[in-house]
Motif scaffolding. Structure first.
Motif, short mmCIF file in Angstrom:
data_model
loop_
_atom_site.label_atom_id
_atom_site.label_comp_id
_atom_site.label_asym_id
_atom_site.label_seq_id
_atom_site.Cartn_x
_atom_site.Cartn_y
_atom_site.Cartn_z
N GLY A 115 -18.62 -0.90 -5.24
CA GLY A 115 -19.67 -0.77 -4.24
C GLY A 115 -19.63 -1.88 -3.20
N ASN A 116 -18.54 -2.65 -3.14
CA ASN A 116 -18.41 -3.71 -2.15
C ASN A 116 -18.16 -3.16 -0.75
OD1 ASN A 116 -18.84 -5.70 -4.02
ND2 ASN A 116 -16.67 -6.05 -4.39
N SER A 117 -17.74 -1.93 -0.66
CA SER A 117 -17.55 -1.24 0.61
C SER A 117 -18.19 0.13 0.51
CB SER A 117 -16.05 -1.08 0.91
OG SER A 117 -15.45 -2.33 1.13
N PRO A 118 -18.54 0.73 1.63
CA PRO A 118 -19.12 2.08 1.58
C PRO A 118 -18.16 3.05 0.87
CG PRO A 118 -19.32 1.15 3.77
CD PRO A 118 -18.45 0.21 2.99
N PHE A 119 -18.69 3.84 -0.03
CA PHE A 119 -17.88 4.68 -0.91
C PHE A 119 -17.04 5.71 -0.15
CE2 PHE A 119 -17.37 8.15 -4.06
CZ PHE A 119 -16.70 7.43 -5.04
N LEU A 120 -17.68 6.62 0.56
CA LEU A 120 -16.94 7.70 1.22
C LEU A 120 -16.00 7.18 2.31
CD1 LEU A 120 -19.57 10.58 1.29
CD2 LEU A 120 -17.54 10.35 -0.15
N PRO A 121 -16.43 6.25 3.20
CA PRO A 121 -15.47 5.73 4.18
C PRO A 121 -14.26 5.04 3.53
CG PRO A 121 -17.70 5.24 4.88
CD PRO A 121 -17.80 5.80 3.49
N THR A 122 -14.48 4.37 2.39
CA THR A 122 -13.37 3.72 1.72
C THR A 122 -12.40 4.76 1.16
OG1 THR A 122 -14.75 1.83 1.16
CG2 THR A 122 -12.74 2.10 -0.11
N LEU A 123 -12.92 5.83 0.58
CA LEU A 123 -12.04 6.89 0.08
C LEU A 123 -11.29 7.58 1.22
CD1 LEU A 123 -14.17 8.55 -2.75
CD2 LEU A 123 -12.45 6.75 -2.93
N ILE A 124 -11.97 7.77 2.34
CA ILE A 124 -11.32 8.39 3.50
C ILE A 124 -10.23 7.48 4.05
CG2 ILE A 124 -11.69 9.14 5.90
CD1 ILE A 124 -14.51 10.12 4.91
N ALA A 125 -10.52 6.18 4.14
CA ALA A 125 -9.52 5.22 4.61
C ALA A 125 -8.32 5.18 3.67
CB ALA A 125 -10.14 3.83 4.75
N THR A 126 -8.56 5.23 2.37
CA THR A 126 -7.48 5.24 1.39
C THR A 126 -6.63 6.49 1.53
OG1 THR A 126 -8.83 3.92 -0.13
CG2 THR A 126 -6.94 5.09 -1.08
N THR A 127 -7.27 7.62 1.73
CA THR A 127 -6.53 8.86 1.95
C THR A 127 -5.69 8.76 3.22
OG1 THR A 127 -8.27 10.11 0.82
CG2 THR A 127 -6.77 11.36 2.25
N GLY A 128 -6.26 8.16 4.27
CA GLY A 128 -5.50 7.94 5.51
C GLY A 128 -4.29 7.06 5.28
N LEU A 129 -4.44 6.02 4.46
CA LEU A 129 -3.31 5.14 4.15
C LEU A 129 -2.22 5.89 3.40
CD1 LEU A 129 -1.98 2.34 4.03
CD2 LEU A 129 -3.25 1.96 1.91
N VAL A 130 -2.61 6.74 2.47
CA VAL A 130 -1.63 7.52 1.72
C VAL A 130 -0.88 8.47 2.66
CG1 VAL A 130 -1.34 9.27 -0.08
CG2 VAL A 130 -2.84 7.31 -0.48
N LEU A 131 -1.59 9.10 3.57
CA LEU A 131 -0.92 9.99 4.54
C LEU A 131 0.02 9.20 5.44
CD1 LEU A 131 -3.89 12.33 5.49
CD2 LEU A 131 -1.89 12.89 4.08
N PHE A 132 -0.41 8.00 5.87
CA PHE A 132 0.44 7.13 6.69
C PHE A 132 1.71 6.75 5.91
CE2 PHE A 132 1.42 2.73 8.18
CZ PHE A 132 1.85 3.07 9.45
N TYR A 133 1.56 6.39 4.65
CA TYR A 133 2.71 6.05 3.80
C TYR A 133 3.64 7.25 3.67
CZ TYR A 133 5.31 5.02 -0.47
OH TYR A 133 6.31 4.83 -1.38
N TRP A 134 3.07 8.44 3.46
CA TRP A 134 3.86 9.65 3.33
C TRP A 134 4.68 9.89 4.60
CZ3 TRP A 134 4.02 14.48 5.72
CH2 TRP A 134 4.69 15.48 5.03
N ILE A 135 4.07 9.72 5.76
CA ILE A 135 4.77 9.90 7.05
C ILE A 135 5.90 8.88 7.18
CG2 ILE A 135 4.52 9.65 9.56
CD1 ILE A 135 1.66 10.87 9.18
N ILE A 136 5.60 7.61 6.89
CA ILE A 136 6.62 6.56 7.01
C ILE A 136 7.81 6.85 6.10
CG2 ILE A 136 7.11 4.15 6.42
CD1 ILE A 136 4.41 3.41 7.52
N THR A 137 7.55 7.23 4.85
CA THR A 137 8.66 7.49 3.94
C THR A 137 9.49 8.69 4.37
OG1 THR A 137 7.22 8.72 2.41
CG2 THR A 137 7.57 6.36 1.95
N HIS A 138 8.83 9.71 4.94
CA HIS A 138 9.58 10.87 5.39
C HIS A 138 10.38 10.59 6.67
CE1 HIS A 138 7.47 12.96 2.26
NE2 HIS A 138 8.26 13.98 2.45
N VAL A 139 9.82 9.78 7.55
CA VAL A 139 10.58 9.37 8.74
C VAL A 139 11.77 8.52 8.30
CG1 VAL A 139 10.50 7.97 10.85
CG2 VAL A 139 8.64 9.57 10.34
N ALA A 140 11.54 7.60 7.35
CA ALA A 140 12.61 6.73 6.87
C ALA A 140 13.73 7.53 6.19
CB ALA A 140 12.05 5.69 5.90
N ALA A 141 13.37 8.64 5.56
CA ALA A 141 14.39 9.48 4.91
C ALA A 141 15.28 10.18 5.92
CB ALA A 141 13.72 10.51 4.01
#
Length: 164
Positions: free
Chosen positions: A70-96
């Motif tokens: 609860g140190n950060s807002p719950f839903l925005p933190t989950l949304i930001a984490t999901t965004g990071l995962v999508l960003f990572y997915w894009i980077i790894t696919h571009v790198a491939a």
């Protein structure tokens, strides 16, 4: 009572005291979301550890822990984490698909031994000792450096050895 109020009653409000059962519910939600995100987009992050993979894992863990406590807002933190995962997915696919981009974000391999001769400059640059190379040789059942046609520091930090 609207849906968001019911949700906050269930998981607690950010920045306020959270009961043990609300923390448990948050943990289950974060675990399920984290597992789904890693299985869908980032399963490689925990199999081969490049610098990109390690940074991804650290930031994901940090983000999700803040949502749990609860140190950060719950839903925005989950949304930001999901965004990071999508960003990572894009980077790894571009790198491939593009070698230069892959080298930029993941690094490259470095030859440490060539035809039984140590590349001392490369070993110093990456803080690789003779003992590290001997350990990799033992894993391959090689007893003498003269038997090694090449030993390479892979971009994931492992040393691979090829016999002559």
């Amino acid at each position: 009572m609207n849906g968001i109020e019911s949700f906050h009653d269930l998981i607690g409000r950010d920045g306020e005291w959270i009961a043990w059962w609300q923390m448990t519910i948050r943990t289950v939600i974060v675990f399920v979301l984290g597992l789904a995100l890693v299985r869908i987009f980032g399963q490689r992050a925990f199999g081969r550890h490049t610098a990109l993979d390690i940074m991804f894992a650290i930031i994901i863990g940090s983000n999700l822990s803040r949502a749990l406590t609860g140190n950060s807002p719950f839903l925005p933190t989950l949304i930001a984490t999901t965004g990071l995962v999508l960003f990572y997915w894009i980077i790894t696919h571009v790198a491939a698909r593009w070698h230069r981009f892959s080298w930029l974000v993941k690094g490259g391999a470095t030859e440490l031994v060539c035809n039984g001769e140590l590349n001392v400059a490369a070993m110093r640059r990456f803080a690789i000792s003779v003992g590290d190379i001997e350990e990799a040789m033992r894993r391959m059942g090689i007893k003498d450096l003269s038997q090694v046609s090449s030993a390479t520091l892979e971009r994931n930090g492992n040393i691979s050895v090829v016999c002559s």
